[in-house]
Design a protein around this motif. Structure first.
Motif, PDB file in Angstrom:
ATOM      1  N   TRP A 422       0.829  -1.203   0.000  1.00 19.63           N
ATOM      2  CA  TRP A 422       0.000   0.000   0.000  1.00 19.63           C
ATOM      3  C   TRP A 422       0.864   1.254   0.000  1.00 19.63           C
ATOM      4  CZ3 TRP A 422      -5.280   0.047  -0.403  1.00 19.63           C
ATOM      5  CH2 TRP A 422      -5.922  -1.186  -0.256  1.00 19.63           C
ATOM      6  N   VAL A 423       0.357   2.304  -0.630  1.00 23.50           N
ATOM      7  CA  VAL A 423       1.024   3.602  -0.685  1.00 23.50           C
ATOM      8  C   VAL A 423       0.257   4.581   0.187  1.00 23.50           C
ATOM      9  CG1 VAL A 423       1.636   5.556  -2.164  1.00 23.50           C
ATOM     10  CG2 VAL A 423       1.860   3.231  -3.035  1.00 23.50           C
ATOM     11  N   ARG A 424       0.956   5.216   1.087  1.00 21.33           N
ATOM     12  CA  ARG A 424       0.344   6.278   1.900  1.00 21.33           C
ATOM     13  C   ARG A 424       0.482   7.589   1.119  1.00 21.33           C
ATOM     14  NH1 ARG A 424      -0.486   3.937   6.682  1.00 21.33           N
ATOM     15  NH2 ARG A 424       0.971   2.382   7.462  1.00 21.33           N
ATOM     16  N   THR A 425      -0.633   8.210   0.782  1.00 25.27           N
ATOM     17  CA  THR A 425      -0.589   9.385  -0.094  1.00 25.27           C
ATOM     18  C   THR A 425      -0.302  10.679   0.642  1.00 25.27           C
ATOM     19  OG1 THR A 425      -2.956   9.847   0.119  1.00 25.27           O
ATOM     20  CG2 THR A 425      -2.287   8.282  -1.602  1.00 25.27           C
ATOM     21  N   GLY A 426      -0.561  10.722   1.957  1.00 24.08           N
ATOM     22  CA  GLY A 426      -0.439  11.988   2.674  1.00 24.08           C
ATOM     23  C   GLY A 426      -1.638  12.896   2.470  1.00 24.08           C
ATOM     24  N   ASP A 427      -2.678  12.390   1.784  1.00 19.25           N
ATOM     25  CA  ASP A 427      -3.897  13.168   1.558  1.00 19.25           C
ATOM     26  C   ASP A 427      -4.983  12.728   2.532  1.00 19.25           C
ATOM     27  OD1 ASP A 427      -2.862  14.603  -0.602  1.00 19.25           O
ATOM     28  OD2 ASP A 427      -3.424  13.030  -2.027  1.00 19.25           O
ATOM     29  N   LEU A 428      -5.812  13.678   2.924  1.00 18.65           N
ATOM     30  CA  LEU A 428      -6.967  13.390   3.765  1.00 18.65           C
ATOM     31  C   LEU A 428      -8.184  13.150   2.892  1.00 18.65           C
ATOM     32  CD1 LEU A 428      -6.561  16.087   6.566  1.00 18.65           C
ATOM     33  CD2 LEU A 428      -6.531  13.616   6.906  1.00 18.65           C
ATOM     34  N   GLY A 429      -8.949  12.115   3.197  1.00 16.54           N
ATOM     35  CA  GLY A 429     -10.119  11.832   2.385  1.00 16.54           C
ATOM     36  C   GLY A 429     -11.214  11.113   3.142  1.00 16.54           C
ATOM     37  N   ILE A 430     -12.346  10.968   2.452  1.00 10.98           N
ATOM     38  CA  ILE A 430     -13.519  10.285   2.981  1.00 10.98           C
ATOM     39  C   ILE A 430     -14.071   9.390   1.876  1.00 10.98           C
ATOM     40  CG2 ILE A 430     -15.926  10.578   3.765  1.00 10.98           C
ATOM     41  CD1 ILE A 430     -15.076  13.292   4.919  1.00 10.98           C
ATOM     42  N   LEU A 431     -14.457   8.152   2.225  1.00 10.52           N
ATOM     43  CA  LEU A 431     -15.202   7.290   1.318  1.00 10.52           C
ATOM     44  C   LEU A 431     -16.652   7.262   1.779  1.00 10.52           C
ATOM     45  CD1 LEU A 431     -12.871   4.220   0.608  1.00 10.52           C
ATOM     46  CD2 LEU A 431     -13.768   5.830  -1.074  1.00 10.52           C
TER      47      LEU A 431
END
Length: 558
Positions: A422-431
């Protein structure tokens, strides 16, 4: 010495994506060559020099590959490319792939310090650079760096006029190379390209992609935007040397057998003229470029015809720009969320409905042919387990487009990659419950005012709907009392003059608490500055804000 490029994705996963049909399981030159054989007279590239067919481009690429081999470039070697958009940049991409070497493209305009860092940390053995571009002699500058780059053997100058001393000439290589060059038999899971991302690190990040991840994973991103599956005709307003521009040679040509329409330099008028003259199916650019094109379109309406989509990435796309662009260009506007680090997701063509006004920016439903996306609990250092729907967290991604590793930076692999790929993007998000991804902001891109966190992306999204604002970037500036204060850099609509008070009233009406209102305002009367990769140049704006004597507007301190 070239750093070892190893794949951090388990081999069994890579093979499962090939079995599922997400990978072509062929290297990008072999794929390009297949299109050349089946339709040699199809136009591959349109640039300032005219049209170049698949057959012509292939001949040039093979001659260049032979010339690079004679200059000592071997399979696995890294070769830098610093060229403006045009057929030479595309031929260089293909030649390096045919050799089994690894391309390291980066846009013209990058400073010598960054270039030296990239070439040194990658162990590049050769570099192909512009003789002169916008007054900068890139090839000559690279020769001057030779003492600091012991691995660099060859500098190749591309452009008109004689090659600078110490350089080989691209024209000479094309003339003396052999079109009967036998390409290498390259493992499609081997490294093909190193993408460069400025990110948030002190030095640019370098991320290695395999042939399969480029033409397969990233290629599937564009495949979802080809409703009739016919070869696309893509106008690239971003540099091919940028991460966004990776969709040029490897995807548009090698994967989909399409045509690249290229400008060596973006201006709004040149872009609109290219759309009228060359009738692209897709235009790929950043939102700032579209906003710059909307003004001349408003003054002289000339609705483009034949467009399948505007594909906008590189920075957040606000609802106001999306709506204006859809009306002006008469086609769907696709919001592409992606990064060089290994994530792509877009809103697609179907319906192209107005985005939901909820929290963050809606960027579509993740495509398993590209990458699976999960939301990891903050602060993002635990196991890569999915969070509850609707809960914000760090966006993590894994799938066919996942890159191999960071190059020459084991600390970044430790920080951003997990043991299971897995790659940690450093972005905050919501599914959301229905699987829709919303991007809320960056973990690091936070302004801390008196201990309280402010997301510049959130404020930018709200200010973009202000009637006086054509374009806006928000960022933090140092403050001796509060640590940081939020500044808004605004390009006004023609004849308008927004104030801090009017911006604050607008934000208050939209429910944004007072602590998130900008306290400094910089009015930019022409255009927001762009980086060489085509993104808004926040560093230049921050320098303007902090320079003595810059006329800015301040809110009352407190």
């Amino acid at each position: 010495m070239t750093p070892r490029i190893h794949d951090l994705v388990p081999t069994a996963l890579r093979r499962s994506w090939a079995t599922s049909g997400h990978y072509p399981d062929l290297d990008l030159y072999v794929l390009f060559r297949a299109h050349r054989v089946t339709d040699p007279h199809r136009t591959a590239v349109i640039d300032a020099q005219g049209g170049t067919s698949y057959a012509e481009l292939d001949d040039r690429a093979r001659c260049l590959a032979a010339g690079l081999a004679e200059a000592g470039v071997c399979p696995g070697d890294v070769v830098g490319i610093q060229l403006p958009n045009g057929w030479p940049a595309v031929a260089a991409d293909l030649a390096i792939a045919a050799l089994g070497a690894v391309a390291l493209p980066f846009p013209v305009g990058r400073g010598s310090r960054e270039v030296r860092s990239l070439l040194s940390r990658s162990g590049a053995r050769a570099v192909i650079a512009a003789t002169e571009q916008r007054g900068v002699e890139h090839a000559r500058d690279l020769v001057a760096l030779a003492d600091a780059l012991p691995a660099l053997r060859t500098v190749i100058a591309a452009g008109t006029g004689p090659a600078p001393e110490g350089c080989l000439s691209l024209d000479d290589l094309l003339r003396t190379g052999r079109a009967d060059f036998a390409p290498a038999r390259t493992d499609p899971d081997a490294a093909a390209r190193i993408l460069v991302s400025s990110g948030t690190e002190a030095e640019p990040k370098m991320i290695a992609y395999s042939h399969n991840a480029l033409v397969g994973g990233r290629g599937n991103t564009l495949a979802a935007l080809l409703p009739d599956r016919l070869p696309p005709r893509c106008l690239f307003l971003v540099p091919l040397g940028s991460a966004f521009g990776t969709a040029g040679t490897a995807v548009t040509l090698a994967r989909h057998g399409g045509t690249l329409v290229l400008l060596d330099r973006f201006t709004p008028d040149a872009a609109l003229e290219a759309i009228q003259a060359h009738r692209p199916t897709h235009v790929l650019c950043v939102p700032t470029m579209v906003r710059m094109m909307l003004d001349p379109l408003a003054k002289e309406p000339r609705p483009p015809t034949g467009l399948t989509a505007l594909v906008l990435g590189g920075s957040p796309l606000d609802a106001n720009t999306r709506g204006e662009a859809r009306r002006a260009f008469g086609c769907p506007v696709v919001n592409l969320y992606g990064s060089a680090d290994g994530v792509n997701c877009h809103t697609g063509l179907a319906g192209n409905a107005e985005p939901d006004p909820g929290l963050g920016v809606t960027v579509g439903t993740p495509d398993p042919a590209v990458c699976e996306i999960r939301i990891a609990p903050l602060p993002g250092t635990g196991p890569a387990e999915p969070g509850d729907p609707g809960e914000p967290g760090e966006i993590i991604a894994r799938g066919p487009m996942t890159p191999m590793c960071y190059v020459g930076a084991p600390e970044l692999n430790m920080r951003y990659r997990t043991a299971d790929g897995w790659v940690r993007t450093g972005d905050l998000g919501i599914l959301d419950d229905d699987g829709t991804l919303r991007v809320v902001g960056r973990l690091k891109d936070v302004v801390i005012r008196g201990g309280a966190n402010i997301s510049p992306a959130e404020v930018e999204g709200e200010l973009s709907a202000h009637p006086d604002v054509r374009d806006v970037i928000c960022l933090g500036v140092p403050d001796p009392l509060m640590g940081e204060r939020l500044a808004a850099c605004v390009v006004p609509h023609y004849g308008r003059r927004p104030t801090l008070e009017s911006l604050g009233a607008h934000l208050a009406a939209r429910g944004l608490e007072r602590r998130k209102h900008p306290e400094r305002l910089l009015l930019v009367d022409d255009e927001l500055p762009l980086t060489p990769a085509g993104k808004p140049d926040r560093a230049t704006l921050r320098a303007r804000l902090t320079a003595p004597g810059t006329p800015t507007h301040h809110a009352q301190a407190g």
